[in-house]
Design a protein around this motif. Structure first.
Motif, PDB file in Angstrom:
ATOM      1  N   VAL A 154      68.110  11.036  48.741  1.00  0.00           N
ATOM      2  CA  VAL A 154      66.972  11.147  49.138  1.00  0.00           C
ATOM      3  C   VAL A 154      66.759  12.892  49.239  1.00  0.00           C
ATOM      4  N   PRO A 155      67.726  13.415  50.176  1.00  0.00           N
ATOM      5  CA  PRO A 155      67.451  15.203  50.237  1.00  0.00           C
ATOM      6  C   PRO A 155      67.709  15.598  48.895  1.00  0.00           C
ATOM      7  N   VAL A 156      68.362  15.181  48.193  1.00  0.00           N
ATOM      8  CA  VAL A 156      68.922  15.767  46.843  1.00  0.00           C
ATOM      9  C   VAL A 156      67.902  15.711  45.726  1.00  0.00           C
ATOM     10  N   ARG A 157      67.112  14.482  45.823  1.00  0.00           N
ATOM     11  CA  ARG A 157      65.930  14.250  45.096  1.00  0.00           C
ATOM     12  C   ARG A 157      64.709  15.341  45.626  1.00  0.00           C
ATOM     13  N   GLU A 158      64.732  15.477  46.718  1.00  0.00           N
ATOM     14  CA  GLU A 158      63.719  16.399  47.336  1.00  0.00           C
ATOM     15  C   GLU A 158      63.830  17.818  46.703  1.00  0.00           C
ATOM     16  N   ALA A 159      65.284  18.336  47.179  1.00  0.00           N
ATOM     17  CA  ALA A 159      65.830  19.525  46.741  1.00  0.00           C
ATOM     18  C   ALA A 159      65.718  20.001  45.097  1.00  0.00           C
ATOM     19  N   LEU A 160      65.720  18.867  44.280  1.00  0.00           N
ATOM     20  CA  LEU A 160      65.652  19.064  43.039  1.00  0.00           C
ATOM     21  C   LEU A 160      64.147  19.392  42.524  1.00  0.00           C
ATOM     22  N   ARG A 161      63.412  18.775  43.173  1.00  0.00           N
ATOM     23  CA  ARG A 161      61.911  18.829  43.144  1.00  0.00           C
ATOM     24  C   ARG A 161      61.415  20.384  43.501  1.00  0.00           C
ATOM     25  N   THR A 162      62.201  20.887  44.675  1.00  0.00           N
ATOM     26  CA  THR A 162      61.729  22.140  45.078  1.00  0.00           C
ATOM     27  C   THR A 162      62.250  23.174  44.184  1.00  0.00           C
ATOM     28  N   LEU A 163      63.661  22.850  43.566  1.00  0.00           N
ATOM     29  CA  LEU A 163      64.127  23.834  42.674  1.00  0.00           C
ATOM     30  C   LEU A 163      63.438  23.835  41.509  1.00  0.00           C
ATOM     31  N   GLU A 164      62.938  22.945  41.067  1.00  0.00           N
ATOM     32  CA  GLU A 164      62.138  22.736  39.644  1.00  0.00           C
ATOM     33  C   GLU A 164      60.917  23.763  39.979  1.00  0.00           C
ATOM     34  N   ALA A 165      60.121  23.449  40.898  1.00  0.00           N
ATOM     35  CA  ALA A 165      59.090  24.357  41.145  1.00  0.00           C
ATOM     36  C   ALA A 165      59.285  25.852  41.259  1.00  0.00           C
ATOM     37  N   GLU A 166      60.571  25.914  41.684  1.00  0.00           N
ATOM     38  CA  GLU A 166      61.088  27.622  41.770  1.00  0.00           C
ATOM     39  C   GLU A 166      61.630  27.986  40.498  1.00  0.00           C
ATOM     40  N   GLY A 167      61.648  27.205  39.255  1.00  0.00           N
ATOM     41  CA  GLY A 167      62.201  27.592  38.211  1.00  0.00           C
ATOM     42  C   GLY A 167      63.705  27.440  37.826  1.00  0.00           C
ATOM     43  N   PHE A 168      64.566  26.924  38.958  1.00  0.00           N
ATOM     44  CA  PHE A 168      65.900  27.094  38.746  1.00  0.00           C
ATOM     45  C   PHE A 168      66.368  25.531  38.188  1.00  0.00           C
ATOM     46  N   VAL A 169      65.545  24.517  37.934  1.00  0.00           N
ATOM     47  CA  VAL A 169      65.862  23.276  37.393  1.00  0.00           C
ATOM     48  C   VAL A 169      64.610  22.973  36.556  1.00  0.00           C
ATOM     49  N   VAL A 170      65.104  21.927  35.433  1.00  0.00           N
ATOM     50  CA  VAL A 170      63.751  21.644  34.566  1.00  0.00           C
ATOM     51  C   VAL A 170      64.096  20.182  34.440  1.00  0.00           C
ATOM     52  N   THR A 171      63.232  19.296  34.276  1.00  0.00           N
ATOM     53  CA  THR A 171      63.506  17.946  34.046  1.00  0.00           C
ATOM     54  C   THR A 171      63.292  17.646  32.591  1.00  0.00           C
ATOM     55  N   ARG A 172      64.251  17.034  31.983  1.00  0.00           N
ATOM     56  CA  ARG A 172      64.204  16.830  30.297  1.00  0.00           C
ATOM     57  C   ARG A 172      64.335  15.258  30.172  1.00  0.00           C
ATOM     58  N   ARG A 173      63.497  14.904  29.013  1.00  0.00           N
ATOM     59  CA  ARG A 173      63.412  13.680  28.782  1.00  0.00           C
ATOM     60  C   ARG A 173      64.906  12.994  28.253  1.00  0.00           C
ATOM     61  N   HIS A 174      65.262  11.842  28.784  1.00  0.00           N
ATOM     62  CA  HIS A 174      66.379  11.245  28.358  1.00  0.00           C
ATOM     63  C   HIS A 174      67.567  11.938  29.095  1.00  0.00           C
ATOM     64  N   ALA A 175      67.431  13.040  29.930  1.00  0.00           N
ATOM     65  CA  ALA A 175      68.619  13.854  30.392  1.00  0.00           C
ATOM     66  C   ALA A 175      68.397  13.815  31.895  1.00  0.00           C
ATOM     67  N   GLY A 176      67.166  13.974  32.237  1.00  0.00           N
ATOM     68  CA  GLY A 176      66.760  14.146  33.742  1.00  0.00           C
ATOM     69  C   GLY A 176      66.963  15.389  34.212  1.00  0.00           C
ATOM     70  N   ALA A 177      67.118  15.629  35.350  1.00  0.00           N
ATOM     71  CA  ALA A 177      67.278  17.205  36.244  1.00  0.00           C
ATOM     72  C   ALA A 177      68.588  18.124  35.267  1.00  0.00           C
ATOM     73  N   CYS A 178      68.166  19.193  34.910  1.00  0.00           N
ATOM     74  CA  CYS A 178      69.083  20.072  34.534  1.00  0.00           C
ATOM     75  C   CYS A 178      68.886  21.418  34.726  1.00  0.00           C
ATOM     76  N   VAL A 179      69.987  22.243  34.959  1.00  0.00           N
ATOM     77  CA  VAL A 179      69.854  23.690  35.206  1.00  0.00           C
ATOM     78  C   VAL A 179      68.831  24.458  34.128  1.00  0.00           C
ATOM     79  N   ALA A 180      67.911  25.092  34.603  1.00  0.00           N
ATOM     80  CA  ALA A 180      66.973  25.829  33.510  1.00  0.00           C
ATOM     81  C   ALA A 180      67.911  26.856  32.890  1.00  0.00           C
ATOM     82  N   GLU A 181      67.195  27.154  31.606  1.00  0.00           N
ATOM     83  CA  GLU A 181      67.752  28.174  30.675  1.00  0.00           C
ATOM     84  C   GLU A 181      66.635  29.240  30.283  1.00  0.00           C
ATOM     85  N   PRO A 182      66.584  30.006  31.123  1.00  0.00           N
ATOM     86  CA  PRO A 182      65.408  31.058  31.014  1.00  0.00           C
ATOM     87  C   PRO A 182      65.593  31.836  29.805  1.00  0.00           C
ATOM     88  N   THR A 183      64.362  32.305  29.258  1.00  0.00           N
ATOM     89  CA  THR A 183      64.535  33.109  28.017  1.00  0.00           C
ATOM     90  C   THR A 183      64.692  34.717  28.557  1.00  0.00           C
TER      91      THR A 183
END
Length: 231
Positions: free
Chosen positions: A41-70
């Motif tokens: 549960v706290p992991v799921r909440e943390a991943l949502r926060t990190l996605e909002a911050e730009g550290f994490v992205v959600t990809r189809r068929h892969a789920g949460a992944c570390v972002a790859e900034p340009t």
């Protein structure tokens, strides 16, 4: 005892910044929960926060992944910091407390002492604490939070060369504190702008293709005249 999501978020973010998780790698709730000794549960909440911050992205068929900034996204972060750090200093000149000044002056004294000894690791930590305290002195939680997030992301994306002349860098820190103490927001803003621009020129992207951008920052900077900063 339930571990708060913000603590889990901090732990995951710190590991992303430190390179424990490579860019593009998957972040499964089950493995993260096991690593940090918490429920999903706290992991799921943390991943949502990190996605909002730009550290994490959600990809189809892969789920949460570390972002790859340009490279452009990374360059934008430097420009944002060069705009917001001077604003924070100007606000600090108007809103700082005596407690803020005491901490800032103490950090400057330590920084100048470590600069004379040439201890670069200590200087890096002290510099981070200085800018964090300066942001807090702005009296703006939103600005403080934004600058903290920028620092995390810049640390993640860039390596930083040690200043060639650390004593000059800490003379600039001292001049910023002097301006803040006098309530001179224009001078605090101007000195911080020059200091930040020079500091950003020492940043090098950790992923390929960053050298050209770093060189553009370096050649566009204005020299900082430390001799006259403390009057």
């Amino acid at each position: 005892m339930r571990i708060p999501a913000h603590s889990v978020c901090t732990a995951i973010r710190d590991d992303i910044v430190a390179g424990v998780y490579e860019r593009g790698s998957r972040l499964t709730e089950e493995l993260l929960a096991r690593r940090y000794g918490v429920s999903r549960v706290p992991v799921r909440e943390a991943l949502r926060t990190l996605e909002a911050e730009g550290f994490v992205v959600t990809r189809r068929h892969a789920g949460a992944c570390v972002a790859e900034p340009t490279e452009q996204e990374a360059a934008d972060l430097l420009e944002m910091r060069m705009l917001l750090e001077p604003l924070g200093a100007a606000r600090a000149a108007q809103r700082r407390t005596e407690a803020h000044l005491k901490v800032l002056r103490g950090l400057v004294r330590l920084g100048q002492e470590r600069a004379r000894r040439g201890n670069s690791e200590d200087l890096r930590s002290l510099g981070g604490w200085f800018h964090e305290t300066l942001a807090q002195a702005s009296g703006s939680p939103a600005l403080t939070s934004t600058l903290a997030q920028l620092r995390h992301k810049i640390t993640w994306m860039y390596s930083v060369e040690a200043p060639a002349h650390p004593a000059e860098s800490w003379a600039e820190h001292g001049a910023i504190v002097d301006a803040v103490a006098r309530g001179d927001n224009d001078r605090a803003r101007a000195i911080t702008a020059l200091h930040t621009e020079r500091a950003m020129a020492a940043h090098r992207l950790r992923f390929p293709g960053g050298s050209d951008r770093a060189e553009r920052v370096r050649t566009s900077q204005h020299p900082v005249n430390t001799a006259g900063l403390r009057h």
